[in-house]
Enzyme design. Sequence first.
Site, PDB file in Angstrom:
ATOM      1  N   ASN A  25      -3.684   3.408   1.588  1.00  0.00           N
ATOM      2  CA  ASN A  25      -2.953   2.791   0.484  1.00  0.00           C
ATOM      3  C   ASN A  25      -3.909   2.205  -0.541  1.00  0.00           C
ATOM      4  O   ASN A  25      -4.973   1.685  -0.197  1.00  0.00           O
ATOM      5  CB  ASN A  25      -1.913   1.774   0.967  1.00  0.00           C
ATOM      6  CG  ASN A  25      -2.427   0.723   1.919  1.00  0.00           C
ATOM      7  OD1 ASN A  25      -3.370   0.946   2.668  1.00  0.00           O
ATOM      8  ND2 ASN A  25      -1.801  -0.431   1.902  1.00  0.00           N
ATOM      9  N   GLU A  70      -3.790  -0.328  -3.812  1.00  0.00           N
ATOM     10  CA  GLU A  70      -2.959  -1.303  -4.517  1.00  0.00           C
ATOM     11  C   GLU A  70      -3.510  -1.602  -5.905  1.00  0.00           C
ATOM     12  O   GLU A  70      -4.594  -1.144  -6.274  1.00  0.00           O
ATOM     13  CB  GLU A  70      -2.817  -2.561  -3.651  1.00  0.00           C
ATOM     14  CG  GLU A  70      -2.089  -2.252  -2.348  1.00  0.00           C
ATOM     15  CD  GLU A  70      -1.793  -3.477  -1.493  1.00  0.00           C
ATOM     16  OE1 GLU A  70      -2.318  -4.572  -1.780  1.00  0.00           O
ATOM     17  OE2 GLU A  70      -1.017  -3.311  -0.529  1.00  0.00           O
ATOM     18  N   CYS A 119       1.321   4.282  -1.451  1.00  0.00           N
ATOM     19  CA  CYS A 119       1.220   4.336   0.017  1.00  0.00           C
ATOM     20  C   CYS A 119       0.185   5.372   0.466  1.00  0.00           C
ATOM     21  O   CYS A 119      -0.050   6.380  -0.223  1.00  0.00           O
ATOM     22  CB  CYS A 119       2.550   4.748   0.618  1.00  0.00           C
ATOM     23  SG  CYS A 119       3.857   3.545   0.468  1.00  0.00           S
ATOM     24  N   GLU A 129       0.439   7.608   2.786  1.00  0.00           N
ATOM     25  CA  GLU A 129       0.988   8.946   3.057  1.00  0.00           C
ATOM     26  C   GLU A 129       1.054   9.788   1.798  1.00  0.00           C
ATOM     27  O   GLU A 129       0.756  10.977   1.803  1.00  0.00           O
ATOM     28  CB  GLU A 129       2.398   8.831   3.661  1.00  0.00           C
ATOM     29  CG  GLU A 129       2.450   8.157   5.012  1.00  0.00           C
ATOM     30  CD  GLU A 129       2.594   6.630   4.936  1.00  0.00           C
ATOM     31  OE1 GLU A 129       2.108   6.008   3.966  1.00  0.00           O
ATOM     32  OE2 GLU A 129       3.196   6.066   5.871  1.00  0.00           O
ATOM     33  N   CYS A 175       7.460   4.931   4.929  1.00  0.00           N
ATOM     34  CA  CYS A 175       8.576   4.328   4.192  1.00  0.00           C
ATOM     35  C   CYS A 175       9.498   5.429   3.663  1.00  0.00           C
ATOM     36  O   CYS A 175       9.153   6.618   3.702  1.00  0.00           O
ATOM     37  CB  CYS A 175       8.053   3.454   3.051  1.00  0.00           C
ATOM     38  SG  CYS A 175       7.496   4.399   1.612  1.00  0.00           S
ATOM     39  N   CYS A 224       8.051   7.760   1.013  1.00  0.00           N
ATOM     40  CA  CYS A 224       7.075   8.702   1.584  1.00  0.00           C
ATOM     41  C   CYS A 224       7.787   9.794   2.375  1.00  0.00           C
ATOM     42  O   CYS A 224       7.395  10.961   2.319  1.00  0.00           O
ATOM     43  CB  CYS A 224       6.065   7.967   2.459  1.00  0.00           C
ATOM     44  SG  CYS A 224       4.867   7.030   1.492  1.00  0.00           S
TER      45      CYS A 224
HETATM   46  N1  THU Z   1       2.444   1.170   2.830  1.00  0.00           N
HETATM   47  C1  THU Z   1       1.953   2.416   3.103  1.00  0.00           C
HETATM   48  O1  THU Z   1       0.816   2.745   2.743  1.00  0.00           O
HETATM   49  N2  THU Z   1       2.752   3.269   3.792  1.00  0.00           N
HETATM   50  C2  THU Z   1       4.009   2.991   4.205  1.00  0.00           C
HETATM   51  O2  THU Z   1       4.708   3.874   4.688  1.00  0.00           O
HETATM   52  C3  THU Z   1       4.504   1.626   4.099  1.00  0.00           C
HETATM   53  C4  THU Z   1       3.748   0.717   3.209  1.00  0.00           C
HETATM   54  C5  THU Z   1       1.595   0.261   2.052  1.00  0.00           C
HETATM   55  C6  THU Z   1       2.091  -0.029   0.657  1.00  0.00           C
HETATM   56  C7  THU Z   1       1.460  -1.360   0.386  1.00  0.00           C
HETATM   57  O3  THU Z   1       0.145  -1.147  -0.117  1.00  0.00           O
HETATM   58  C8  THU Z   1       1.356  -2.021   1.748  1.00  0.00           C
HETATM   59  O4  THU Z   1       1.512  -0.989   2.702  1.00  0.00           O
HETATM   60  C9  THU Z   1       2.420  -3.079   1.999  1.00  0.00           C
HETATM   61  O5  THU Z   1       3.694  -2.594   1.771  1.00  0.00           O
END
Ligand code: THU
Length: 160
Positions: A62, A64, A73, A75, A112, A115
């Site tokens: 991920n 940010e 994310c 994925e 999520c 994704c």
């Molecule tokens: N996140 C992912 O990378 N994958 C997911 O399936 C769920 C959430 C990340 C997004 C964000 O940077 C952090 O986790 C908190 O939500």
Amino acid sequence: MKKIDIKTSATIFDHLDELSKEDYTLMEKAVEARKKAYAPYSKFNVGCALLLDNGKIILGNNQESAAYPSGMCAERVAIWKAGSEYPNMIVKKIAITAASLNNTVSKPVGPCGACRQTLSEYEINQKENIEILFMGEVGKIIKTESLLSMLPFSFDSSYL
Ligand code: THU
């Protein structure tokens, strides 16, 4: 009126050493990717490793941004990285792991909704299931046999 039951199945492993060698290696790669995540705001690091049928392993994590919704994310970083490099790829399996700087993540962290939707596009196009393995930092590992088994009543291009 008719009521239907939607059934899905998954395998739950108690320990990493119960995984096949291929799955274990892929999860190790996801851990490697997780450690390079850029998640200074959520402090929730996610790593993802994709195994392609050409044997290549593609990693993502991920990413940010100070403008929170602009992050992405692990994925989707991984699948788009793979799709952009290997447009005709077949994805065999995906491993996902998450760890927080605030606490120990011991529940398996599945992809999520956004994704799942994104990954389903690739599974549908390639006409072959993508196995999904996911875990926290420690604890059980869940394995599903396909992405669509995790996304009932999903949207796809047939509605357009
Ligand atoms: N996140 C992912 O990378 N994958 C997911 O399936 C769920 C959430 C990340 C997004 C964000 O940077 C952090 O986790 C908190 O939500």
